[in-house]
Design a protein around this motif. Structure first.
Motif, PDB file in Angstrom:
ATOM      1  N   ARG A  12      -0.511   1.585  -3.148  1.00  8.44           N
ATOM      2  CA  ARG A  12      -1.452   2.033  -2.111  1.00  8.44           C
ATOM      3  C   ARG A  12      -1.195   1.336  -0.775  1.00  8.44           C
ATOM      4  N   TYR A 142      -7.388  -2.072   5.831  1.00  9.75           N
ATOM      5  CA  TYR A 142      -7.666  -0.839   6.573  1.00  9.75           C
ATOM      6  C   TYR A 142      -8.180  -1.131   7.976  1.00  9.75           C
ATOM      7  N   TYR A 164      -2.048   9.147  10.004  1.00 10.39           N
ATOM      8  CA  TYR A 164      -2.677   7.970   9.389  1.00 10.39           C
ATOM      9  C   TYR A 164      -2.802   8.144   7.872  1.00 10.39           C
TER      10      TYR A 164
ATOM     11  N   ILE B 130      -8.177  10.138  -8.836  1.00 10.77           N
ATOM     12  CA  ILE B 130      -7.656   8.842  -8.360  1.00 10.77           C
ATOM     13  C   ILE B 130      -6.990   8.991  -7.000  1.00 10.77           C
ATOM     14  N   GLN B 131      -6.163  10.011  -6.899  1.00 12.83           N
ATOM     15  CA  GLN B 131      -5.418  10.237  -5.662  1.00 12.83           C
ATOM     16  C   GLN B 131      -6.382  10.529  -4.507  1.00 12.83           C
ATOM     17  N   LEU B 133      -9.586   9.583  -4.317  1.00 17.29           N
ATOM     18  CA  LEU B 133     -10.375   8.394  -3.970  1.00 17.29           C
ATOM     19  C   LEU B 133      -9.533   7.369  -3.220  1.00 17.29           C
ATOM     20  N   LEU B 134      -8.382   7.003  -3.803  1.00 15.11           N
ATOM     21  CA  LEU B 134      -7.594   5.905  -3.232  1.00 15.11           C
ATOM     22  C   LEU B 134      -6.762   6.329  -2.028  1.00 15.11           C
ATOM     23  N   GLY B 135      -6.306   7.570  -2.030  1.00 19.26           N
ATOM     24  CA  GLY B 135      -5.359   7.989  -0.991  1.00 19.26           C
ATOM     25  C   GLY B 135      -5.973   8.810   0.125  1.00 19.26           C
ATOM     26  N   PHE B 136      -7.190   9.277  -0.066  1.00 19.70           N
ATOM     27  CA  PHE B 136      -7.794  10.134   0.953  1.00 19.70           C
ATOM     28  C   PHE B 136      -9.182   9.634   1.380  1.00 19.70           C
ATOM     29  N   TYR B 138     -10.856   6.730   0.670  1.00 16.13           N
ATOM     30  CA  TYR B 138     -10.851   5.340   1.160  1.00 16.13           C
ATOM     31  C   TYR B 138     -10.293   5.216   2.576  1.00 16.13           C
ATOM     32  N   PRO B 139      -9.046   5.659   2.805  1.00 17.64           N
ATOM     33  CA  PRO B 139      -8.533   5.476   4.162  1.00 17.64           C
ATOM     34  C   PRO B 139      -9.378   6.189   5.216  1.00 17.64           C
TER      35      PRO B 139
END
Lengths: 168, 168
Positions: A12, A142, A164, B130-131, B133-136, B138-139
């Motif tokens: 990540r 972040y 981003y 997962i993808q 939550l962690l990759g979209f 969150y950021p």
């Protein structure tokens, strides 16, 4: 199955650092097109008492490598803060990604309850691995990636959310 | 043990939203001390074509509630974007936290591979839980919380990293 500590950390951080590198590419192209000294852009800040762009990139890198190293229980590689140009900042990101992805998943997996101790504001603060990753490393990481974006954007670089987010 | 989808989502979003509320408290105190119209501060932007402070707060809230609702497979509550004052923005955050914490952990746990489909730039994009939550989520979430911080900081509000990180 749940989320493993590895899944939630190294790949990540590496993914977002690649996106940060892309943001810098666009910053560099902007500077070249408008004959802006890259060192001037690297020194831009949102306000006098916040870190400049170059330092935001360095701290983003340090937060990511520190998190991965601490969770894995390995030494944190020391990277000197000497970068002046976009090429050097991108090189800093690249060596951070190389380190992060060099740490084997099995060293990070199982670190949920591993104690991570940081020195913050002159005192020792102890976290569990999960708490450190989700509650400290993530928001810090972040913060610096976003603030790097914000500095570039506020100075007219043509960036979008897609740059981003990259490929989640 | 690993990290459960619940651990990584609802309580984490709620924690950062509480910190965002504290940032707004400091913004409000700054405006009161300097006789700044709160609507002026809420309308401040880093550059003309970025969202103002008020919208950064709304989108941070929407990202958090959207993530929790989508992972849980429940309807996303609709919150109108009508906030004008710090009190109203803090109320928006409070109702977002209330919703987030009302979703039972067992609805979110097990959503690792649940398909989450979003409409992005006019097309449907499918993620695993997962993808997403962690990759979209969150950021995006941290982007808007950090940019809210950056707008307040760039306008002289006396904030520190500690206010942003809160209690991990």
């Amino acid at each position: 199955m749940k989320i493993s500590m590895y899944q939630a950390s190294a790949p990540r951080f590496a993914n977002m650092l690649r996106n940060l590198s892309t943001l810098l590419d666009k910053g560099q192209a902007h500077c070249e097109a408008r004959k802006i000294d890259p060192a001037v852009m690297g020194g831009m800040r949102l306000i006098a008492d916040m870190f400049p762009l170059s330092r935001q990139v360095q701290v983003a890198c340090d937060t990511a490598k520190g998190a991965v190293a601490r969770l894995a229980g390995v030494d944190i590689p020391k990277h000197e803060d000497t970068e002046q140009t976009f090429a050097e900042l991108k090189q800093r990101i690249a060596k951070t990604i190389d380190f992060i992805l060099s740490v084997p998943a099995e060293k990070i997996d199982g670190s949920e309850d591993r104690q991570v101790t940081l020195r913050l504001g002159g005192r020792e603060v102890a976290f569990t691995g999960i708490q450190y990753l989700l509650g400290f490393a993530y928001p810090n990481f972040y913060f610096h990636v976003t603030t790097a974006y914000d500095i570039l954007r506020a100075n007219g670089v043509d960036l979008g959310k897609r740059d981003y987010i990259g490929t989640p």
